[in-house]
Enzyme design. Sequence first.
Site, PDB file in Angstrom:
ATOM      1  N   ALA A 203       0.799  -1.227   0.000  1.00 16.28           N
ATOM      2  CA  ALA A 203       0.000   0.000   0.000  1.00 16.28           C
ATOM      3  C   ALA A 203       0.831   1.276   0.000  1.00 16.28           C
ATOM      4  O   ALA A 203       0.433   2.284  -0.582  1.00 16.28           O
ATOM      5  CB  ALA A 203      -0.947   0.012   1.200  1.00 16.28           C
ATOM      6  N   CYS A 333      15.847  -1.198   0.402  1.00 13.05           N
ATOM      7  CA  CYS A 333      16.225  -2.364   1.214  1.00 13.05           C
ATOM      8  C   CYS A 333      17.738  -2.535   1.291  1.00 13.05           C
ATOM      9  O   CYS A 333      18.233  -3.393   1.999  1.00 13.05           O
ATOM     10  CB  CYS A 333      15.584  -3.634   0.653  1.00 13.05           C
ATOM     11  SG  CYS A 333      13.796  -3.634   0.860  1.00 13.05           S
TER      12      CYS A 333
END
Length: 384
Positions: A203, A333
């Site tokens: 989301a 990441c």
Amino acid sequence: MKRAYLDNAASTPIRNEVVKVMTNTLKYSLGNPSSVQHSYGREARSILEESRICVAKNIKASPSEIIFTSGGTEANNLVLRSSILDLEIRHILTSQLEHPSVLQTILDLSLRYKISVNFISIDKKGVLDFNNMEEVLKKNIYKKTLVSLMYANNEIGNLLEVEKVIFLCKKYNAYFHSDTIQVVGNFPINVKKLSFDFATASAHKFYGPKGIGFAFIRNNILKKMKPLITGGFQEYGIRSGTENIHGIAGLSEAIRLSYCNSTSHIKKIQNLKSYCISELKKIIPNIIFNGLSSHPDKSIPSILNFLYPTKKNHLLYFHLDLMGVSVSKGSSCHSNLKKKSHVIQSITDKFLLNQTMPIRISFGIFNEKKDVDLLVEALQKIRK
């Protein structure tokens, strides 16, 4: 100080309408969606299932094919691990350009369950060699195979030629999983028409909250799957644990709003990207754009990636931040600023890589031309 947020591929600002929906859900929906014996629980269940219907409608899926997760990484793990454990996959075909949540999970699975893994050959633009893909599929035709390829690369923006992948998967009876995290909510997607077996989303990539996402799993496959998280029967028995109702409500509202005005939003972002390309060309002679990120039709509109001429200056991003410009080197990441992105390393020769630093610009619906101007101005000052 003026600021320009140009890291939307990492996380987008949350919409005010989404905040309002989430706040109301937190305030007024106090029931557990599994407590259907009373009205509070049934109200929470209603929010959950209405959200599921909304998500399914916007990606052209069935509501029963949507499994809510804590985000894209969990969704990718759910798909990959369940494929090995429940679908008896013994061979995985992927590329070196995938997100760490796919590559690291595949590595873990290959070591833990002795799964064979092949990486499809790519060229210097990050384009897949489909002849090589077919060759590998044909060679492993007697093994149950999963193909896992990102729809839109999160670093260089390349759009996957999905139709070609699906054709080969069907031809050689392989399952197809696509990390669609940069696509869902930002670009049209029809999982039914494209015949995905699995797709994943998060989301906070489409102006919703962090910590909530979903996996699309085709119904005929879902029936074969067992839970990875046990202790309850939530999410069709696939993912136990009380659902994050306010997060799910926020995700639902975010995806609804994203696809309400998707045509105008895409056009706006395409125009911003074109403007940025033209302005960067003015200040950086012979600029090199990574992958297909500068191609108007073969990359997702939101991502532009280029090599900035500077020798091993990992402080470049901090300098830009001090000037009010937020960009990244690639995937959020990767926390080590000194280490180059595995994606950029895969498509760039070492000499060039040592003379430059990659910059990923990612546009969103709240960006304007003034943000690009601030970026260009900051880069000019750094060069001087």
